[in-house]
Design a protein around this motif. Sequence first.
Motif, PDB file in Angstrom:
ATOM      1  N   LEU A  87      16.507 -48.847  16.022  1.00  0.00           N
ATOM      2  CA  LEU A  87      16.365 -49.151  14.591  1.00  0.00           C
ATOM      3  C   LEU A  87      15.803 -50.872  14.612  1.00  0.00           C
ATOM      4  N   LYS A  88      16.291 -51.541  15.626  1.00  0.00           N
ATOM      5  CA  LYS A  88      15.690 -52.702  15.741  1.00  0.00           C
ATOM      6  C   LYS A  88      14.196 -52.884  16.170  1.00  0.00           C
ATOM      7  N   ILE A  89      13.736 -52.034  16.899  1.00  0.00           N
ATOM      8  CA  ILE A  89      12.360 -51.939  17.153  1.00  0.00           C
ATOM      9  C   ILE A  89      11.286 -51.472  16.068  1.00  0.00           C
ATOM     10  N   VAL A  90      11.849 -50.464  15.285  1.00  0.00           N
ATOM     11  CA  VAL A  90      11.020 -49.767  14.556  1.00  0.00           C
ATOM     12  C   VAL A  90      10.651 -50.573  13.103  1.00  0.00           C
ATOM     13  N   LYS A  91      11.943 -51.286  12.691  1.00  0.00           N
ATOM     14  CA  LYS A  91      11.613 -52.134  11.578  1.00  0.00           C
ATOM     15  C   LYS A  91      10.959 -51.253  10.373  1.00  0.00           C
ATOM     16  N   GLY A  92       9.799 -51.772   9.764  1.00  0.00           N
ATOM     17  CA  GLY A  92       9.248 -51.498   8.732  1.00  0.00           C
ATOM     18  C   GLY A  92       8.144 -50.808   9.012  1.00  0.00           C
ATOM     19  N   ASP A  93       7.689 -50.366  10.256  1.00  0.00           N
ATOM     20  CA  ASP A  93       6.472 -49.458  10.701  1.00  0.00           C
ATOM     21  C   ASP A  93       6.853 -48.195  10.803  1.00  0.00           C
ATOM     22  N   PRO A  94       6.202 -47.251   9.573  1.00  0.00           N
ATOM     23  CA  PRO A  94       6.239 -45.842   9.518  1.00  0.00           C
ATOM     24  C   PRO A  94       6.106 -45.191  10.875  1.00  0.00           C
ATOM     25  N   LEU A  95       5.036 -45.664  11.596  1.00  0.00           N
ATOM     26  CA  LEU A  95       4.697 -45.015  12.994  1.00  0.00           C
ATOM     27  C   LEU A  95       5.741 -45.141  14.031  1.00  0.00           C
ATOM     28  N   LYS A  96       6.149 -46.272  14.187  1.00  0.00           N
ATOM     29  CA  LYS A  96       7.259 -46.807  14.958  1.00  0.00           C
ATOM     30  C   LYS A  96       8.686 -45.821  14.744  1.00  0.00           C
ATOM     31  N   ILE A  97       8.971 -45.626  13.306  1.00  0.00           N
ATOM     32  CA  ILE A  97      10.144 -45.057  12.825  1.00  0.00           C
ATOM     33  C   ILE A  97       9.788 -43.438  13.067  1.00  0.00           C
ATOM     34  N   VAL A  98       8.784 -42.734  13.083  1.00  0.00           N
ATOM     35  CA  VAL A  98       8.650 -41.448  13.401  1.00  0.00           C
ATOM     36  C   VAL A  98       8.745 -41.119  14.741  1.00  0.00           C
ATOM     37  N   LEU A  99       8.193 -42.098  15.855  1.00  0.00           N
ATOM     38  CA  LEU A  99       8.236 -42.148  17.330  1.00  0.00           C
ATOM     39  C   LEU A  99       9.762 -42.310  17.625  1.00  0.00           C
ATOM     40  N   LEU A 125      18.527 -42.648  10.601  1.00  0.00           N
ATOM     41  CA  LEU A 125      17.248 -42.927  10.198  1.00  0.00           C
ATOM     42  C   LEU A 125      16.957 -42.548   8.847  1.00  0.00           C
ATOM     43  N   LEU A 126      17.689 -41.421   8.045  1.00  0.00           N
ATOM     44  CA  LEU A 126      17.455 -41.469   6.846  1.00  0.00           C
ATOM     45  C   LEU A 126      17.328 -42.345   5.866  1.00  0.00           C
ATOM     46  N   GLY A 133      10.024 -45.073   1.504  1.00  0.00           N
ATOM     47  CA  GLY A 133       9.329 -44.036   0.741  1.00  0.00           C
ATOM     48  C   GLY A 133       8.730 -43.138   1.619  1.00  0.00           C
ATOM     49  N   MET A 134       9.050 -42.886   2.838  1.00  0.00           N
ATOM     50  CA  MET A 134       8.625 -42.038   3.658  1.00  0.00           C
ATOM     51  C   MET A 134       8.956 -40.520   3.375  1.00  0.00           C
ATOM     52  N   ASN A 135       8.050 -39.783   4.059  1.00  0.00           N
ATOM     53  CA  ASN A 135       8.251 -38.023   3.586  1.00  0.00           C
ATOM     54  C   ASN A 135       9.634 -37.804   4.641  1.00  0.00           C
ATOM     55  N   LYS A 136      10.538 -37.368   3.923  1.00  0.00           N
ATOM     56  CA  LYS A 136      11.872 -36.896   4.718  1.00  0.00           C
ATOM     57  C   LYS A 136      11.453 -35.447   5.470  1.00  0.00           C
ATOM     58  N   LEU A 137      10.305 -34.624   5.116  1.00  0.00           N
ATOM     59  CA  LEU A 137      10.055 -33.624   5.931  1.00  0.00           C
ATOM     60  C   LEU A 137       9.496 -34.093   7.215  1.00  0.00           C
ATOM     61  N   ILE A 138       9.254 -35.146   7.526  1.00  0.00           N
ATOM     62  CA  ILE A 138       8.748 -35.407   8.748  1.00  0.00           C
ATOM     63  C   ILE A 138      10.041 -35.799   9.700  1.00  0.00           C
ATOM     64  N   LEU A 139      11.092 -36.278   9.203  1.00  0.00           N
ATOM     65  CA  LEU A 139      12.210 -36.579   9.774  1.00  0.00           C
ATOM     66  C   LEU A 139      12.821 -35.199  10.359  1.00  0.00           C
TER      67      LEU A 139
END
Length: 431
Positions: A87-99, A125-126, A133-139
Amino acid sequence: MLTILGFSMIAVFMYLIMSKRLSALVAIMLVPIIFGVIGGFLTELGPMMQDGVEGIASTAIMILFAILYFGIMIDSGLFDPLISKILKIVKGDPLKIVLGTSILSMTVALDGDGTTTYIITVSALLPLYKRLGMNKLILATVAMLSMGVMNMTPWGGASAMAMASLNLDASELFLPMIPVMGFGLIWVLIAAFILGKMERKRLGVIEIEHNHTKANSEIAATTVSRDYRRPKLVWFNFILTVVLMASLIIDFMSLTILFMVAFAIALVVNYPDLKDQQDRIAVHSKNALAVVSIVIAAGIFTGIMSGTKMIDAMAITLVSLIPEPLGPFLPVIVAYASAPFTFFMSNNAFYFGVLPIIAQAADAYGISAAEIGRASLIGQPIHVLSPLVAAAHLLIGLVGTDFRDIQRFAIKWALGTVTVMTIAAIIIGVI
């Protein structure tokens, strides 16, 4: 006669559990007994069933203690630092969040329980997905892809059923599959990277407040009561788990004994108070009982199938129907066929009803039961998308979507996992 009896028994068994007229646990015991009596084996059924149950007893015990061990690790907070770090690393980057989603779900899925994996991953992560505003289907997709690979562990369900139905142990079935699972997890990371890039391109990198990330950490931490968390023992639990995993790979001792000893150590060190120990065992016994009881009951099914020679007669018939040129390719066929089979029918129906027949038929072509068993696991990434999987309903409820949308979105990525693992298994020589 035995062939007709055997196929009729399989058909009745599959009908009863798929139509929900009987639970798999009851059907897997009563149906073979009834057909054994019909076949005239009444006086011989006792020893047959005893042999079958004794043959899978070690596997059932290993699964029991594996589930209890990983339950203790989750309760004690072993994964909390990982959640906080992600959670600390991903911040607001969608790429990092999905990884981050893929790494977290892979790690938590070590316990083989889809329910736990989905609850922890979505809880952590939700809020970030919604905030950006990311696609929840990806999660949901990434969590399912991770679970599809990790469900192949011996305590995850599918492997346990394959081992029970084919009378194999974990060293024969599971250990050779570890590199194949490794390639599957690499594919999950690649899929997460591609999906993350798409979201980053759509949304860009968004700055979010630090206290929001902290709130997410608190959400993740509340998946288990704080009374049972042991933050001071995180390093001990981590080292114990690494040693356990290394011991599994080295295979210097039975998996059953390894998990029994590791569980005892983990329980005593994390919860020295007897009341706490009893509470933790009681909490995780429900998950353990659901898997272990079906594995033990399967001993009756496999014992009668083998003892009456029904399985042999069915295999001879099946071999006669398989075109000669396709015989040597049975493992590859099974790897792909297991995907739709386990999607449209339960794992119970496939692994106890269909797999033993295929394995016996493959023997005519010099293909071992272990090879067929390994191939049968490769379709699990498709299986977890099935509406027959209870944990999938939980995930869909947590994320707030429906089966149609998640299946349409995730199916190509799950099929990619199956393809990658099949190719890897062929190259490595596992199938």
